[in-house]
Design an enzyme around this catalytic site. Structure first.
Site, PDB file in Angstrom:
ATOM      1  N   ALA A  61       0.860  -1.185   0.000  1.00  0.00           N
ATOM      2  CA  ALA A  61       0.000   0.000   0.000  1.00  0.00           C
ATOM      3  C   ALA A  61       0.895   1.233   0.000  1.00  0.00           C
ATOM      4  O   ALA A  61       2.030   1.182   0.479  1.00  0.00           O
ATOM      5  CB  ALA A  61      -0.874  -0.014   1.244  1.00  0.00           C
ATOM      6  N   GLY A 100       0.843  -5.094   0.991  1.00  0.00           N
ATOM      7  CA  GLY A 100      -0.258  -5.182   0.030  1.00  0.00           C
ATOM      8  C   GLY A 100       0.180  -5.786  -1.294  1.00  0.00           C
ATOM      9  O   GLY A 100      -0.637  -6.370  -2.018  1.00  0.00           O
ATOM     10  N   GLU A 123       3.875  -5.338   7.490  1.00  0.00           N
ATOM     11  CA  GLU A 123       2.960  -4.338   8.058  1.00  0.00           C
ATOM     12  C   GLU A 123       3.191  -4.100   9.540  1.00  0.00           C
ATOM     13  O   GLU A 123       3.045  -2.984  10.035  1.00  0.00           O
ATOM     14  CB  GLU A 123       1.505  -4.758   7.820  1.00  0.00           C
ATOM     15  CG  GLU A 123       1.019  -4.576   6.399  1.00  0.00           C
ATOM     16  CD  GLU A 123       1.298  -5.767   5.495  1.00  0.00           C
ATOM     17  OE1 GLU A 123       2.142  -6.611   5.858  1.00  0.00           O
ATOM     18  OE2 GLU A 123       0.682  -5.863   4.422  1.00  0.00           O
TER      19      GLU A 123
HETATM   20  C1  LIG Z   1     -10.224   5.066   9.134  1.00  0.00           C
HETATM   21  C2  LIG Z   1     -10.292   3.644   9.547  1.00  0.00           C
HETATM   22  C3  LIG Z   1     -10.006   2.753   8.424  1.00  0.00           C
HETATM   23  C4  LIG Z   1      -9.878   1.399   8.946  1.00  0.00           C
HETATM   24  C5  LIG Z   1      -9.867   0.350   7.937  1.00  0.00           C
HETATM   25  C6  LIG Z   1      -8.568   0.298   7.293  1.00  0.00           C
HETATM   26  C7  LIG Z   1      -8.631  -0.567   6.119  1.00  0.00           C
HETATM   27  C8  LIG Z   1      -7.500  -0.147   5.272  1.00  0.00           C
HETATM   28  C9  LIG Z   1      -7.209  -1.164   4.271  1.00  0.00           C
HETATM   29  C10 LIG Z   1      -5.815  -0.905   3.859  1.00  0.00           C
HETATM   30  C11 LIG Z   1      -5.197  -2.169   3.558  1.00  0.00           C
HETATM   31  C12 LIG Z   1      -3.716  -2.009   3.566  1.00  0.00           C
HETATM   32  C13 LIG Z   1      -3.174  -3.312   3.472  1.00  0.00           C
HETATM   33  C14 LIG Z   1      -1.682  -3.507   3.484  1.00  0.00           C
HETATM   34  O1  LIG Z   1      -1.578  -4.696   4.200  1.00  0.00           O
HETATM   35  C15 LIG Z   1      -0.854  -2.404   4.112  1.00  0.00           C
HETATM   36  C16 LIG Z   1       0.486  -2.237   3.478  1.00  0.00           C
HETATM   37  O2  LIG Z   1       0.790  -2.724   2.431  1.00  0.00           O
HETATM   38  S1  LIG Z   1       1.578  -1.253   4.326  1.00  0.00           S
HETATM   39  C17 LIG Z   1       3.026  -1.239   3.292  1.00  0.00           C
HETATM   40  C18 LIG Z   1       3.811  -2.488   3.379  1.00  0.00           C
HETATM   41  N1  LIG Z   1       5.050  -2.357   2.648  1.00  0.00           N
HETATM   42  C19 LIG Z   1       6.199  -2.092   3.226  1.00  0.00           C
HETATM   43  O3  LIG Z   1       6.306  -1.993   4.425  1.00  0.00           O
HETATM   44  C20 LIG Z   1       7.380  -1.901   2.327  1.00  0.00           C
HETATM   45  C21 LIG Z   1       8.082  -0.626   2.667  1.00  0.00           C
HETATM   46  N2  LIG Z   1       9.224  -0.393   1.797  1.00  0.00           N
HETATM   47  C22 LIG Z   1      10.407  -1.001   1.965  1.00  0.00           C
HETATM   48  O4  LIG Z   1      10.597  -1.850   2.807  1.00  0.00           O
HETATM   49  C23 LIG Z   1      11.514  -0.576   1.060  1.00  0.00           C
HETATM   50  O5  LIG Z   1      11.235   0.722   0.639  1.00  0.00           O
HETATM   51  C24 LIG Z   1      11.701  -1.494  -0.167  1.00  0.00           C
HETATM   52  C25 LIG Z   1      10.420  -1.676  -0.919  1.00  0.00           C
HETATM   53  C26 LIG Z   1      12.244  -2.849   0.307  1.00  0.00           C
HETATM   54  C27 LIG Z   1      12.741  -0.841  -1.106  1.00  0.00           C
HETATM   55  O6  LIG Z   1      13.924  -0.566  -0.379  1.00  0.00           O
HETATM   56  P1  LIG Z   1      15.088   0.333  -1.020  1.00  0.00           P
HETATM   57  O7  LIG Z   1      15.372  -0.144  -2.362  1.00  0.00           O
HETATM   58  O8  LIG Z   1      16.171   0.362  -0.009  1.00  0.00           O
HETATM   59  O9  LIG Z   1      14.475   1.787  -1.204  1.00  0.00           O
HETATM   60  P2  LIG Z   1      13.906   2.791  -0.110  1.00  0.00           P
HETATM   61  O10 LIG Z   1      13.484   2.080   1.097  1.00  0.00           O
HETATM   62  O11 LIG Z   1      14.863   3.909   0.040  1.00  0.00           O
HETATM   63  O12 LIG Z   1      12.566   3.300  -0.824  1.00  0.00           O
HETATM   64  C28 LIG Z   1      12.643   4.054  -2.018  1.00  0.00           C
HETATM   65  C29 LIG Z   1      11.553   5.081  -1.971  1.00  0.00           C
HETATM   66  O13 LIG Z   1      10.289   4.431  -2.015  1.00  0.00           O
HETATM   67  C30 LIG Z   1       9.486   4.861  -0.931  1.00  0.00           C
HETATM   68  N3  LIG Z   1       8.602   3.753  -0.546  1.00  0.00           N
HETATM   69  C31 LIG Z   1       8.968   2.498  -0.313  1.00  0.00           C
HETATM   70  N4  LIG Z   1       7.898   1.745  -0.023  1.00  0.00           N
HETATM   71  C32 LIG Z   1       6.842   2.570  -0.064  1.00  0.00           C
HETATM   72  C33 LIG Z   1       5.443   2.383   0.155  1.00  0.00           C
HETATM   73  N5  LIG Z   1       4.918   1.183   0.448  1.00  0.00           N
HETATM   74  N6  LIG Z   1       4.648   3.446   0.035  1.00  0.00           N
HETATM   75  C34 LIG Z   1       5.144   4.650  -0.275  1.00  0.00           C
HETATM   76  N7  LIG Z   1       6.461   4.895  -0.503  1.00  0.00           N
HETATM   77  C35 LIG Z   1       7.296   3.851  -0.392  1.00  0.00           C
HETATM   78  C36 LIG Z   1      10.486   5.249   0.130  1.00  0.00           C
HETATM   79  O14 LIG Z   1       9.908   6.106   1.057  1.00  0.00           O
HETATM   80  C37 LIG Z   1      11.567   5.891  -0.683  1.00  0.00           C
HETATM   81  O15 LIG Z   1      11.106   7.180  -1.013  1.00  0.00           O
HETATM   82  P3  LIG Z   1      12.099   8.404  -1.084  1.00  0.00           P
HETATM   83  O16 LIG Z   1      12.803   8.460   0.224  1.00  0.00           O
HETATM   84  O17 LIG Z   1      13.037   8.097  -2.203  1.00  0.00           O
HETATM   85  O18 LIG Z   1      11.226   9.576  -1.330  1.00  0.00           O
END
Ligand SMILES: CCCCCCCCCCCCC[C@H](O)CC(=O)SCCNC(=O)CCNC(=O)[C@H](O)C(C)(C)COP(=O)(O)OP(=O)(O)OC[C@H]1O[C@@H](n2cnc3c(N)ncnc32)[C@H](O)[C@@H]1OP(=O)(O)O
Length: 716
Positions: A61, A100, A123
């Site tokens: 997400a 996600g 997450e």
């Molecule tokens: C109001 C009440 C509501 C209640 C009901 C709620 C229901 C809601 C339903 C929602 C369902 C959501 C379901 C889902 O389960 C939730 C999720 O998916 S949470 C996200 C999970 N993903 C992660 O945790 C991955 C995070 N990212 C990383 O671990 C790393 O970035 C990577 C992908 C392994 C890549 O690593 P690297 O190559 O080292 O690069 P960087 O880490 O430096 O990242 C580069 C750049 O990308 C940005 N970024 C990375 N991931 C995300 C992301 N998921 N979203 C947005 N941006 C992301 C990161 O910030 C860097 O940005 P920059 O610094 O360059 O600007």
């Protein structure tokens, strides 16, 4: 967005486009919904492949969207719709399938990945649970036990492990999209019922309740007040015991609670802070993107005490050749024996092959003449460090970077005795140096951008979170620790016990309270520093005011009594002999405190948990504001990353500056004013804090901009 194309042979290809990680933003979700509809309606399409642009399937997400209102098609119905498609759908996973992203893949009927892909449901590290069906589908696919491990730790797994666990159907060293296309063609027309994970039972061990109870108590113990790991176990209990639809209801309910919790906001802030600090900038205008780092292949470490040994291992693990120098023969012999074993253990823990023969041991400083970078890690004594730096400057070839692992001494003074002060920076590691993630990279007024960039880059190679900080006594972390420790000692004088103070801090989420921590690191460390500063020692009068400030001689008196902490078996607590680890309250300490109070005419009072937290934490936070005001740290994120990665600040509380924002700056100011006293300067509210409050307490994300503006207008 997502694009749709029809490949020869009736396969529809849906490609996610949202650089850099193809996160599932509103536009991407809309694109997927439209593309799936198109594939369904097109009678010529018999199967579908979903992939991500630029070799990255999907990073989950879009975390940035969590801060605003939910727009676009919701994720959960989108994922259900994919699973329900009556044509085979395969996920072609390259790069990452996280959160996600993996949940999207779990909704597909097949999963094909490149061998270098990484998968996981992280997450929990963002204060959430896999809330798009992941908590219900993954256990149905790989069994409850394995799903509990992946979901409660949030760990990433390799494609090979994912294949073994049953998450993936096939892994390839070639193009995963091509293989997925070929694969779905071959299965077109086959029944899909058994491929829809929501319809499957959840494979559970016979003793399912005891497994869930065991995991629950483990996560409670490990997570110290964090909500998400507990919610993850509850969601998995639902997967094990309820039909899918009811499990999804439970998942949604738990997700809603987490989503609205301060902890999720704190953890998401911590995620972005970690990335912000990598984009460092110095007051000179030098920045991460306009400064060139040197690639180091040969380095030296001077001094093989605890810190030096850890640094040698951290460098060697990156494949750098290390010359490890120690002039004391006994220490050298011990290090030569211990370091290779440490290296092997750590390589094993990280599942790396031990780099063979990269470390050479020497007692001769001349042996560092050919290296590109030296890290000095000798005893924390300025005159000794000056001697080493002078010597290094004459021994090393011109252009060698000279770094000090000092935990707070003046980098500029060290630079001044070398021939190239621009090539001197601090690299402040935290014990154990091969394990702890934090690295303070300290720049002096003369440190060159190249030297800072190289140290930051080297930190990254070692897997550290490097934070660039300015040069001042104690830098950021230890400078803030001083008022925190000071308040803890004052609380003892006023009537608290070490255990009371520690319990308040541990309840807040620190792995160890301040007194258990002192016992672990050794009370003599601070004693030596205070002696050097002329605050204690022979000839210094034993009063409670020194150098014009309130002073507590309690820790000095403990050292004078030979109670140096765990190493002597006695400190603020008693242990089962020297080196013991289990802290037990010691009646000796209680008598000592009572005698001390009587001698100084102090009457013990009852102190609340709230006062302990306010005095310790707000004193530390106030110093954080002073640090921002002095431009020693570039922004609140830098301070927060330092505290989360180096000082045990609970990650689910974001860091001290984030915490200040959560508590409310007005309240912090009011409480500091209340606790403030003329002879306790650390409690005098910082000008920056006052100005922020006067400006209406903007959120922490706006402070950097506010500080820069105030500086331009000379208000700070
Ligand atoms: C109001 C009440 C509501 C209640 C009901 C709620 C229901 C809601 C339903 C929602 C369902 C959501 C379901 C889902 O389960 C939730 C999720 O998916 S949470 C996200 C999970 N993903 C992660 O945790 C991955 C995070 N990212 C990383 O671990 C790393 O970035 C990577 C992908 C392994 C890549 O690593 P690297 O190559 O080292 O690069 P960087 O880490 O430096 O990242 C580069 C750049 O990308 C940005 N970024 C990375 N991931 C995300 C992301 N998921 N979203 C947005 N941006 C992301 C990161 O910030 C860097 O940005 P920059 O610094 O360059 O600007």
């Amino acid at each position: 967005m997502a694009t749709y194309s029809r490949l020869p042979g009736s396969v529809a290809l849906i490609t996610l486009h949202n650089p850099p990680v193809n996160a599932l933003s509103a536009a991407v979700r809309q694109g997927i919904v439209d593309a799936v509809q198109r594939a369904l309606k097109d009678p010529k399409v018999t199967s579908v492949v979903i992939c991500g642009q630029n070799g990255k399937f999907c990073g989950g997400a879009d975390i940035r969207e969590f801060a605003g209102p939910m727009l676009g098609p919701p994720l959960v119905p989108m994922i259900h719709a994919i699973e329900a498609v009556d044509k085979p759908v395969a996920a072609a996973i390259e790069g990452v399938a996280l959160g996600g992203g993996l949940e999207l893949a779990l909704a597909c009927h097949y999963r094909i990945a490149h061998s270098k892909a990484v998968l996981g449901l992280p997450e929990v590290t963002l204060g959430l649970l896999p809330g798009a069906g992941g908590s219900q589908r993954l256990p149905r696919l790989i069994g409850l036990t394995a799903a509990l491990d992946l979901i409660t730790t949030g760990r990433h797994v390799s494609a090979a492990e994912a294949l073994k666990l049953g998450v993936l159907d096939q892994v390839t060293d070639s193009n995963a999209v091509d293989l997925a296309v070929e694969f779905v063609r071959s299965v077109a027309g086959q029944p899909l019922d058994s491929r829809r994970l929501s319809t499957l039972p959840c494979p559970c061990p016979p003793d399912v309740d005891s497994l869930l109870d065991k995991v629950m108590s483990k996560v409670r113990q490990r997570s110290r007040g964090a909500l998400a790991p507990v919610a993850c176990v509850r969601a998995l209990r639902a997967a094990a015991s309820l039909p899918y639809a009811q499990g999804m209801e439970k998942e949604r309910e738990l997700m809603a609670t987490l989503f609205n919790s301060g902890q999720a906001r704190a953890l998401q802030y911590a995620f972005f802070s970690q990335r912000v600090v990598g984009k460092w900038s110095l007051p000179s205008g030098a920045r991460w993107d306009n400064s060139t780092a040197r690639i180091i292949s040969k380095a030296a470490v001077i001094g093989l005490g605890t810190m030096g040994r850890g640094i040698v291992v951290a460098l060697a693990l990156t494949g750098i050749s290390v010359v490890a120098v120690e002039t004391q023969e006994k220490q050298l012999a011990e290090a030569s024996r211990v370091v290779p074993a440490m290296l092997q253990r750590e390589a094993g823990r990280r599942r790396l092959a031990t780099p063979p023969g990269v470390i050479s041991f020497s007692s001769n400083l001349q042996d560092v003449s050919e290296v590109e970078l030296v890290i000095e890690a000798v005893f924390e004594d300025m005159s000794l460090k000056l001697q080493v730096f002078k010597h290094l400057s004459s021994v090393c070839r011109p252009g060698t970077l000279l770094c000090s692992n000092t935990s707070g001494l003046d980098i500029d003074q060290l630079a001044a005795v070398t021939q190239s002060p621009g090539l001197v920076v601090g690299m402040h590691f935290f014990a154990p140096a091969h394990v702890m993630k934090l690295l303070e990279v300290v720049y002096g007024p003369r440190s060159s951008p190249e030297a800072v960039a190289t140290a930051m880059q080297l930190g990254k190679r070692m897997g550290k979170v490097g934070v660039a900080v300015g040069n001042c006594p104690g830098f950021v972390g230890n400078r803030m620790l001083k008022p925190y420790l000071e308040q803890a000692n004052f609380l003892l004088e006023e009537g608290a016990t070490p255990r009371q103070v520690d319990e308040a801090l541990e309840e807040f989420g620190f792995p160890m309270g301040v007194f258990r921590m002192s016992d672990l690191s050794g009370l003599d460390v601070g004693w030596r520093i205070r002696k050097e500063a002329g605050l204690t020692g022979p000839g210094v009068e034993s009063t409670r005011t020194r150098q014009g400030r309130r002073y507590s001689p309690l820790p000095d008196q403990m050292c004078e009594a030979g109670r140096l902490g765990q190493k002597t078996g006695k400190g603020w607590y008693q242990y089962d002999g020297p080196g013991g680890r289990v802290a037990r309250s010691d009646p000796w300490v209680h008598i000592f405190l009572e005698t001390y109070r009587a001698e100084h005419g102090l009457v013990a009072r009852s102190i609340t948990l709230e006062e302990i937290l306010e005095r310790c934490l707000y004193a530390l936070i106030n110093e954080g504001f002073n640090i921002l005001q002095d431009a020693v740290a570039a922004g609140p994120e830098d301070i927060d990353a330092i505290y989360v990665f180096g000082y045990g600040w609970p990650r689910h509380r974001g860091g001290p500056m984030f915490h200040a924002d959560q508590v409310g700056l007005g309240r912090i100011l009011q409480r500091l004013n209340q606790h403030s006293h003329p002879d306790v300067p650390h409690l005098k509210p910082s000008t920056l804090l006052r100005r922020l409050v006067a400006a209406g307490s903007p959120p922490v994300q706006k402070w950097r901009e506010f500080i820069n503006k105030e500086r331009v207008h000379s208000q700070l």
